[in-house]
Scaffold this motif. Structure first.
Motif, PDB file in Angstrom:
ATOM      1  N   UNK A   1       0.830  -1.205   0.000  1.00 35.53           N
ATOM      2  CA  UNK A   1       0.000   0.000   0.000  1.00 35.53           C
ATOM      3  C   UNK A   1       0.866   1.256   0.000  1.00 35.53           C
ATOM      4  N   UNK A   2       1.838   1.296   0.877  1.00 35.55           N
ATOM      5  CA  UNK A   2       2.648   2.508   0.993  1.00 35.55           C
ATOM      6  C   UNK A   2       3.534   2.725  -0.233  1.00 35.55           C
ATOM      7  N   UNK A   3       4.002   1.643  -0.840  1.00 39.67           N
ATOM      8  CA  UNK A   3       4.745   1.785  -2.092  1.00 39.67           C
ATOM      9  C   UNK A   3       3.831   2.322  -3.191  1.00 39.67           C
ATOM     10  N   UNK A   4       2.626   1.795  -3.244  1.00 41.60           N
ATOM     11  CA  UNK A   4       1.677   2.222  -4.279  1.00 41.60           C
ATOM     12  C   UNK A   4       1.353   3.710  -4.124  1.00 41.60           C
ATOM     13  N   UNK A   5       1.124   4.138  -2.895  1.00 40.90           N
ATOM     14  CA  UNK A   5       0.808   5.552  -2.654  1.00 40.90           C
ATOM     15  C   UNK A   5       1.994   6.436  -3.030  1.00 40.90           C
ATOM     16  N   UNK A   6       3.189   6.055  -2.604  1.00 45.00           N
ATOM     17  CA  UNK A   6       4.369   6.885  -2.860  1.00 45.00           C
ATOM     18  C   UNK A   6       4.649   7.017  -4.355  1.00 45.00           C
ATOM     19  N   UNK A   7       4.576   5.922  -5.079  1.00 44.53           N
ATOM     20  CA  UNK A   7       4.894   5.980  -6.501  1.00 44.53           C
ATOM     21  C   UNK A   7       3.779   6.654  -7.303  1.00 44.53           C
ATOM     22  N   UNK A   8       2.549   6.482  -6.883  1.00 46.20           N
ATOM     23  CA  UNK A   8       1.444   7.179  -7.544  1.00 46.20           C
ATOM     24  C   UNK A   8       1.525   8.682  -7.294  1.00 46.20           C
ATOM     25  N   UNK A   9       1.910   9.055  -6.082  1.00 37.38           N
ATOM     26  CA  UNK A   9       2.062  10.477  -5.762  1.00 37.38           C
ATOM     27  C   UNK A   9       3.157  11.113  -6.618  1.00 37.38           C
ATOM     28  N   UNK A  10       4.232  10.380  -6.843  1.00 33.22           N
ATOM     29  CA  UNK A  10       5.312  10.899  -7.686  1.00 33.22           C
ATOM     30  C   UNK A  10       4.837  11.060  -9.132  1.00 33.22           C
ATOM     31  N   UNK A  11       4.090  10.081  -9.631  1.00 30.47           N
ATOM     32  CA  UNK A  11       3.528  10.195 -10.978  1.00 30.47           C
ATOM     33  C   UNK A  11       2.597  11.398 -11.068  1.00 30.47           C
ATOM     34  N   UNK A  12       1.768  11.580 -10.056  1.00 31.38           N
ATOM     35  CA  UNK A  12       0.834  12.702 -10.044  1.00 31.38           C
ATOM     36  C   UNK A  12       1.566  14.039 -10.121  1.00 31.38           C
ATOM     37  N   UNK A  13       2.652  14.183  -9.373  1.00 37.46           N
ATOM     38  CA  UNK A  13       3.395  15.449  -9.384  1.00 37.46           C
ATOM     39  C   UNK A  13       3.903  15.780 -10.783  1.00 37.46           C
ATOM     40  N   UNK A  14       4.428  14.778 -11.464  1.00 35.71           N
ATOM     41  CA  UNK A  14       4.917  15.008 -12.824  1.00 35.71           C
ATOM     42  C   UNK A  14       3.757  15.294 -13.768  1.00 35.71           C
ATOM     43  N   UNK A  15       2.676  14.541 -13.617  1.00 37.06           N
ATOM     44  CA  UNK A  15       1.503  14.727 -14.475  1.00 37.06           C
ATOM     45  C   UNK A  15       0.926  16.134 -14.309  1.00 37.06           C
ATOM     46  N   UNK A  16       0.880  16.641 -13.077  1.00 42.63           N
ATOM     47  CA  UNK A  16       0.342  17.980 -12.844  1.00 42.63           C
ATOM     48  C   UNK A  16       1.136  19.050 -13.590  1.00 42.63           C
ATOM     49  N   UNK A  17       2.419  18.856 -13.708  1.00 41.95           N
ATOM     50  CA  UNK A  17       3.242  19.821 -14.447  1.00 41.95           C
ATOM     51  C   UNK A  17       2.856  19.830 -15.925  1.00 41.95           C
ATOM     52  N   UNK A  18       2.634  18.639 -16.483  1.00 39.90           N
ATOM     53  CA  UNK A  18       2.227  18.577 -17.887  1.00 39.90           C
ATOM     54  C   UNK A  18       0.823  19.154 -18.078  1.00 39.90           C
ATOM     55  N   UNK A  19      -0.056  18.923 -17.120  1.00 41.10           N
ATOM     56  CA  UNK A  19      -1.395  19.509 -17.203  1.00 41.10           C
ATOM     57  C   UNK A  19      -1.298  21.030 -17.222  1.00 41.10           C
ATOM     58  N   UNK A  20      -0.495  21.582 -16.333  1.00 42.20           N
ATOM     59  CA  UNK A  20      -0.318  23.037 -16.316  1.00 42.20           C
ATOM     60  C   UNK A  20       0.214  23.531 -17.655  1.00 42.20           C
ATOM     61  N   UNK A  21       1.200  22.843 -18.185  1.00 41.75           N
ATOM     62  CA  UNK A  21       1.778  23.263 -19.464  1.00 41.75           C
ATOM     63  C   UNK A  21       0.759  23.203 -20.591  1.00 41.75           C
ATOM     64  N   UNK A  22      -0.061  22.157 -20.614  1.00 44.08           N
ATOM     65  CA  UNK A  22      -1.035  22.038 -21.704  1.00 44.08           C
ATOM     66  C   UNK A  22      -2.110  23.111 -21.608  1.00 44.08           C
ATOM     67  N   UNK A  23      -2.272  23.701 -20.424  1.00 43.35           N
ATOM     68  CA  UNK A  23      -3.227  24.797 -20.231  1.00 43.35           C
ATOM     69  C   UNK A  23      -2.567  26.167 -20.397  1.00 43.35           C
ATOM     70  N   UNK A  24      -1.323  26.168 -20.889  1.00 46.47           N
ATOM     71  CA  UNK A  24      -0.549  27.407 -21.086  1.00 46.47           C
ATOM     72  C   UNK A  24      -0.253  28.117 -19.771  1.00 46.47           C
ATOM     73  N   UNK A  25      -0.090  27.336 -18.721  1.00 46.66           N
ATOM     74  CA  UNK A  25       0.250  27.861 -17.401  1.00 46.66           C
ATOM     75  C   UNK A  25       1.681  27.467 -17.051  1.00 46.66           C
ATOM     76  N   UNK A  26       2.333  28.194 -16.146  1.00 42.06           N
ATOM     77  CA  UNK A  26       3.652  27.758 -15.674  1.00 42.06           C
ATOM     78  C   UNK A  26       3.559  26.349 -15.092  1.00 42.06           C
ATOM     79  N   UNK A  27       4.580  25.522 -15.282  1.00 44.13           N
ATOM     80  CA  UNK A  27       4.503  24.118 -14.853  1.00 44.13           C
ATOM     81  C   UNK A  27       4.181  23.918 -13.379  1.00 44.13           C
ATOM     82  N   UNK A  28       4.554  24.864 -12.531  1.00 33.86           N
ATOM     83  CA  UNK A  28       4.357  24.692 -11.086  1.00 33.86           C
ATOM     84  C   UNK A  28       3.030  25.264 -10.584  1.00 33.86           C
ATOM     85  N   UNK A  29       2.150  25.702 -11.482  1.00 30.42           N
ATOM     86  CA  UNK A  29       0.924  26.409 -11.083  1.00 30.42           C
ATOM     87  C   UNK A  29       0.089  25.635 -10.071  1.00 30.42           C
ATOM     88  N   UNK A  30      -0.076  24.335 -10.281  1.00 28.09           N
ATOM     89  CA  UNK A  30      -1.002  23.557  -9.453  1.00 28.09           C
ATOM     90  C   UNK A  30      -0.377  23.067  -8.146  1.00 28.09           C
TER      91      UNK A  30
END
Length: 348
Positions: free
Chosen positions: A136-165
């Motif tokens: 469980x804890x491995x799954x949460x940690x690795x999913x959280x890391x994926x989410x952080x990277x994904x959020x940067x791409x989401x911000x970029x695709x919305x024409x926002x600075x990568x760290x916006x979210x």
């Protein structure tokens, strides 16, 4: 391009990471977020982990009732632990599933000096099964890391600075292990809803099927399993932060009739102290920068959203209401006064 959808788009995560294909894939991601609110994410690097987790689920749910109930959610004011079949409701109807809920480990203990909604952030309960806590804890940690990277791409695709979210991220992400047993035809696995825990959901589903997504024409669109993929969808936190431009999409799960269905959703958290006033201010600032049509900026909300209701001081209170009403037995035990109040309220 049509403003609705008849299938769920596929985004190859590796193409976002490749400079030669990044711009093209960001455009695809932007379309998926604006038009659908759901997408399949492939080549995300969690394939082996999700396969290992799915292989464990039948054994976890096959544990005796006595063993599972040692970590029953009724023990937790943070709404983590085991929920037996039929104990959860969505849209005022019983969901035909049982599940284990977990959260990010090592949360700060709640004290009476803290706002009541910070009780939502507490220690998980784990089933008595070899390696379960570590998985469980491995799954949460690795999913959280994926989410952080994904959020940067989401911000970029919305024409926002990568760290916006990043400023909106909460402390306690959540993870569910879910079993949907065979049920009569047209039974509700989980009823129509929008995910309310935070920013994005990352779902690993087995090969059974049953997930459906509601398009703007009122049609239920199947989201069939794609091996190795994660189904990613917008939660109401991102919807609120972007003023509805990036809308959460209503979805449901039809209970399986021929075989058991297992799924593993990870919910990335949003800050509990976000207020409606603060969200409106942030949304106004963010929406100005997002290149979207007026129609996209005026999307209707098709299910009531406590996240955006003026009835509540902040997202923490709104989410506490959501949990109390979804798990009434837990709500009545730990928050009896709030249960009575929220049960009588109608969202505005």
């Amino acid at each position: 391009m049509t403003d609705t959808f008849s299938s769920i788009p596929i985004i190859d995560f590796s193409r976002l990471q490749d400079p030669s294909t990044k711009d093209e894939t960001l455009e695809q991601l932007r379309d998926a977020i604006f038009r659908v609110g759901f997408l399949y994410l492939t080549n995300h690097s969690l394939e082996e982990l999700t396969k290992r987790a799915h292989a464990t689920l039948p054994d976890l749910f096959a544990l005796s009732d006595e063993t599972k109930n040692k970590c029953n959610m009724i023990n937790s004011p943070s709404f983590v632990g085991y929920t037996k079949l039929g104990a959860e409701t969505t849209a005022a109807q019983m969901d035909w599933r049982e599940q284990f809920d977990f959260g990010t480990p090592e949360m700060k203990p709640w004290t009476e000096q803290d706002s009541i909604w910070y009780r939502l952030e507490g220690e998980s309960q784990y089933p008595d099964y070899p390696g379960a806590k570590e998985l469980v804890n491995e799954y949460i940690a690795r999913s959280a890391a994926l989410n952080k990277t994904f959020l940067r791409y989401v911000s970029e695709c919305l024409s926002l600075p990568p760290t916006t979210l990043e400023e909106f991220e909460g402390d306690m992400d959540r993870l569910k292990f879910i079993k949907y047993p065979q049920a009569p035809h047209d039974s509700q696995g989980v009823g129509p809803h929008k995910d309310s825990a935070g920013l994005f959901t990352f779902l690993s589903q087995d090969d059974t099927g049953g997930l459906q997504v509601l398009n703007k024409n009122g049609e239920w669109i199947d989201a069939p399993p794609i091996e190795g993929s994660l189904v990613v969808n917008i939660q109401q936190g991102l919807e609120a932060i972007t003023g509805g431009v990036c809308a959460a999409t209503t979805h449901r799960v039809k209970a399986p009739t021929n075989k058991t269905r297992y799924s593993i959703p990870f919910f990335s958290a949003v800050r509990l102290d976000l207020t409606l006033e603060g969200l409106r201010s942030s949304a106004a600032h963010i929406v100005q920068k997002i290149p979207a049509s007026d129609d996209q900026k005026k999307r209707a909300v098709d299910v009531p959203s406590e996240f955006l209701s003026p009835l509540y001081q902040c997202f923490g209170e709104a989410y506490l209401r959501n949990r109390i009403l979804s798990h009434p037995d837990v709500g009545q035990k730990w928050y009896p006064d709030l249960y009575e109040r929220y049960s009588r309220q109608v969202l505005k």
